[in-house]
Design a protein around this motif. Structure first.
Motif, PDB file in Angstrom:
ATOM      1  N   ILE A   1      42.475  44.354  40.949  1.00 56.87           N
ATOM      2  CA  ILE A   1      41.505  45.422  40.661  1.00 56.87           C
ATOM      3  C   ILE A   1      41.750  45.987  39.264  1.00 56.87           C
ATOM      4  CG2 ILE A   1      40.740  47.738  41.313  1.00 56.87           C
ATOM      5  CD1 ILE A   1      41.382  46.998  44.224  1.00 56.87           C
ATOM      6  N   ALA A   2      43.018  46.246  38.969  1.00 56.62           N
ATOM      7  CA  ALA A   2      43.365  46.785  37.651  1.00 56.62           C
ATOM      8  C   ALA A   2      42.980  45.809  36.543  1.00 56.62           C
ATOM      9  CB  ALA A   2      44.862  47.088  37.591  1.00 56.62           C
ATOM     10  N   GLY A   3      43.252  44.523  36.773  1.00 55.04           N
ATOM     11  CA  GLY A   3      42.907  43.506  35.779  1.00 55.04           C
ATOM     12  C   GLY A   3      41.415  43.442  35.528  1.00 55.04           C
TER      13      GLY A   3
ATOM     14  N   ILE B   1      38.308  35.752  36.934  1.00 52.82           N
ATOM     15  CA  ILE B   1      39.419  35.308  37.785  1.00 52.82           C
ATOM     16  C   ILE B   1      39.901  36.450  38.677  1.00 52.82           C
ATOM     17  CG2 ILE B   1      41.844  34.576  37.755  1.00 52.82           C
ATOM     18  CD1 ILE B   1      41.139  32.872  35.279  1.00 52.82           C
ATOM     19  N   CYS B   2      39.999  37.643  38.109  1.00 56.02           N
ATOM     20  CA  CYS B   2      40.414  38.806  38.910  1.00 56.02           C
ATOM     21  C   CYS B   2      39.415  39.089  40.032  1.00 56.02           C
ATOM     22  CB  CYS B   2      40.562  40.040  38.016  1.00 56.02           C
ATOM     23  SG  CYS B   2      41.987  39.998  36.907  1.00 56.02           S
TER      24      CYS B   2
ATOM     25  N   LEU C   1      38.007  38.760  45.715  1.00 51.52           N
ATOM     26  CA  LEU C   1      37.041  38.441  46.762  1.00 51.52           C
ATOM     27  C   LEU C   1      37.565  37.348  47.691  1.00 51.52           C
ATOM     28  CD1 LEU C   1      33.685  38.532  44.748  1.00 51.52           C
ATOM     29  CD2 LEU C   1      34.556  40.237  46.351  1.00 51.52           C
ATOM     30  N   GLU C   2      38.332  36.419  47.121  1.00 50.45           N
ATOM     31  CA  GLU C   2      38.914  35.356  47.933  1.00 50.45           C
ATOM     32  C   GLU C   2      39.841  35.947  48.994  1.00 50.45           C
ATOM     33  OE1 GLU C   2      40.636  31.007  46.866  1.00 50.45           O
ATOM     34  OE2 GLU C   2      41.824  32.682  46.121  1.00 50.45           O
ATOM     35  N   GLY C   3      40.518  37.014  48.637  1.00 56.51           N
ATOM     36  CA  GLY C   3      41.385  37.685  49.592  1.00 56.51           C
ATOM     37  C   GLY C   3      40.631  38.379  50.704  1.00 56.51           C
TER      38      GLY C   3
ATOM     39  N   GLY D   1      32.953  34.213  43.788  1.00 53.93           N
ATOM     40  CA  GLY D   1      33.435  35.300  42.941  1.00 53.93           C
ATOM     41  C   GLY D   1      33.165  35.038  41.477  1.00 53.93           C
ATOM     42  N   GLY D   2      33.410  33.793  41.032  1.00 58.15           N
ATOM     43  CA  GLY D   2      33.135  33.439  39.646  1.00 58.15           C
ATOM     44  C   GLY D   2      31.659  33.545  39.316  1.00 58.15           C
ATOM     45  N   LEU D   3      30.829  33.083  40.242  1.00 58.93           N
ATOM     46  CA  LEU D   3      29.376  33.152  40.061  1.00 58.93           C
ATOM     47  C   LEU D   3      28.905  34.603  39.998  1.00 58.93           C
ATOM     48  CD1 LEU D   3      26.770  31.372  39.983  1.00 58.93           C
ATOM     49  CD2 LEU D   3      26.630  31.692  42.453  1.00 58.93           C
ATOM     50  N   PHE D   4      29.427  35.420  40.905  1.00 60.05           N
ATOM     51  CA  PHE D   4      29.055  36.833  40.931  1.00 60.05           C
ATOM     52  C   PHE D   4      29.486  37.537  39.643  1.00 60.05           C
ATOM     53  CE2 PHE D   4      30.498  41.211  41.704  1.00 60.05           C
ATOM     54  CZ  PHE D   4      29.293  41.807  42.037  1.00 60.05           C
ATOM     55  N   ALA D   5      30.703  37.231  39.183  1.00 57.97           N
ATOM     56  CA  ALA D   5      31.204  37.859  37.951  1.00 57.97           C
ATOM     57  C   ALA D   5      30.306  37.516  36.768  1.00 57.97           C
ATOM     58  CB  ALA D   5      32.639  37.405  37.679  1.00 57.97           C
TER      59      ALA D   5
END
Length: 353
Positions: free
Chosen positions: A163-165, A191-192, A197-199, A207-211
């Motif tokens: 989250i911080a990253g 990646i963060c 999201l993977e977790g 997650g990559g697509l959403f980012a």
């Protein structure tokens, strides 16, 4: 295009040879596993290509295209899987993997022929990027249902770091002007987000697509300056990922007549279903070059490899089915890119004569 296809084939073969002859003690498969982060970056690039404002008047057409080119092939592939003896889950997984669209290789082909920033090129990029969203959502659902692909980090210390990253990188994105620095921050952010999201049982590619989509929506045209740097950052890593995929293959499976018949059948349907569905909906839009769009939707590319890899790792499909899928993704990608290149060259030739 020959370099793209030849390189990918060579890397898959190299991976298969390493699996066959390299000592297990070398731990190459585990060592190359880090290359899966490349996929997050590639899906980030796909998300960055979703510029809805550029084709605001054609969003209805985009939605119908995505719906039809996803659901129609999916139905065919599902029942073909059942016909070849796969169970419900395996058939559904095959259907999802083969409804993907390889935006990255399509973009590279358009770029090489100077057509990326044409109206047809921009529309193809948008539609192919959007086309991966349903498949990504389906794959995320399947992996969540099976609950073997991801390790939950919810509540752990690493979640706070992620989250911080994401927050820190997003803040710096608004401050950095250099395109290389901006591209690196995009990667860190994606990646963060993806690992966070993977977790929570959302696949990393989603997650990559959403980012990417989030950054494109927030920053608008500013994301365009990262196109070249991101490509140069990720391209050297891609061969390692293809070798990693190759190390998971079981080529001996393809000696069986059933596997070969299944592979050929899936390739034929993979090419025809995407092309016909797209062309049928696009045939009246000459301003968008229907044949270009249709051929551009055929390649499965990296999303196909990524989903096949995630599927076998998540226990959704067998090693045999994985090997068949890699073959089908490879061949359909080669056919699609060949058709796209021939059509584009013909289009350019007609415009210059």
């Amino acid at each position: 295009m020959k370099q793209i296809l030849g390189g990918a084939l060579l890397q898959l073969i190299m991976g298969a040879l390493l699996k066959a002859f390299a000592p297990v003690s070398w731990g190459l498969e585990g060592l190359l596993g880090w290359s899966s982060y490349t996929v997050i970056g590639l899906f980030l690039m796909v998300g960055l290509q979703i510029h809805l404002k550029k084709f605001a008047k054609d969003l209805g057409l985009c939605a119908v295209l995505v719906l039809v080119t996803t659901l129609v092939p999916m139905v065919f592939f599902y029942y073909m899987g059942l016909g070849f003896g796969l169970d419900h889950l395996g058939s559904l997984t095959v259907a999802v993997v083969l409804t993907t669209t390889g935006t990255g290789v399509t973009i590279q082909t358009l770029l090489n022929l100077g057509m990326l920033h044409s109206r047809a090129g921009q529309f193809l990029t948008l539609v192919s990027a959007l086309d991966d969203i349903p498949a990504t959502m389906f794959m995320t659902y399947l992996l969540f249902q099976n609950k073997t692909e991801v390790v939950t980090t919810s509540g752990s210390g690493i979640e706070l770091y992620l989250i911080a990253g994401a927050v820190v990188s997003f803040v710096f994105i608004h401050l950095v002007k250099n395109r290389w620095g901006l591209s690196l921050l995009f990667l860190i952010f994606s990646i963060c987000v993806a690992k966070f999201l993977e977790g929570h049982h959302v696949s990393a590619v989603m997650g990559g697509l959403f980012a990417g989509f989030f950054l494109s929506f927030i920053l608008g045209d500013k994301v365009d300056i990262t196109e070249e740097p991101l490509d140069k950052m990720l391209k050297p890593l891609l061969p390692f990922y293809m070798i990693f995929i190759g190390m998971k293959l079981s080529p001996e499976i393809l000696t069986s007549s059933r596997a070969l018949i299944m592979s050929v059948s899936l390739v034929v349907v993979a090419v025809i279903s995407k092309y016909v569905c797209t062309y049928y909906l696009m045939k009246k839009r000459e301003d968008l070059s229907p044949k270009v769009i249709s051929w551009g939707m055929v390649p499965r590319g990296i999303p196909g490899f990524a989903f096949a890899s995630a599927s076998v790792a998540g226990g959704l499909i067998s090693q045999e089915t994985f090997t068949i899928l890699v073959l089908v993704v490879s061949v359909s990608t080669w056919i699609g890119l060949l058709g796209l290149e021939v059509t584009l060259r013909d289009k350019v030739l007609r415009h210059t004569t």
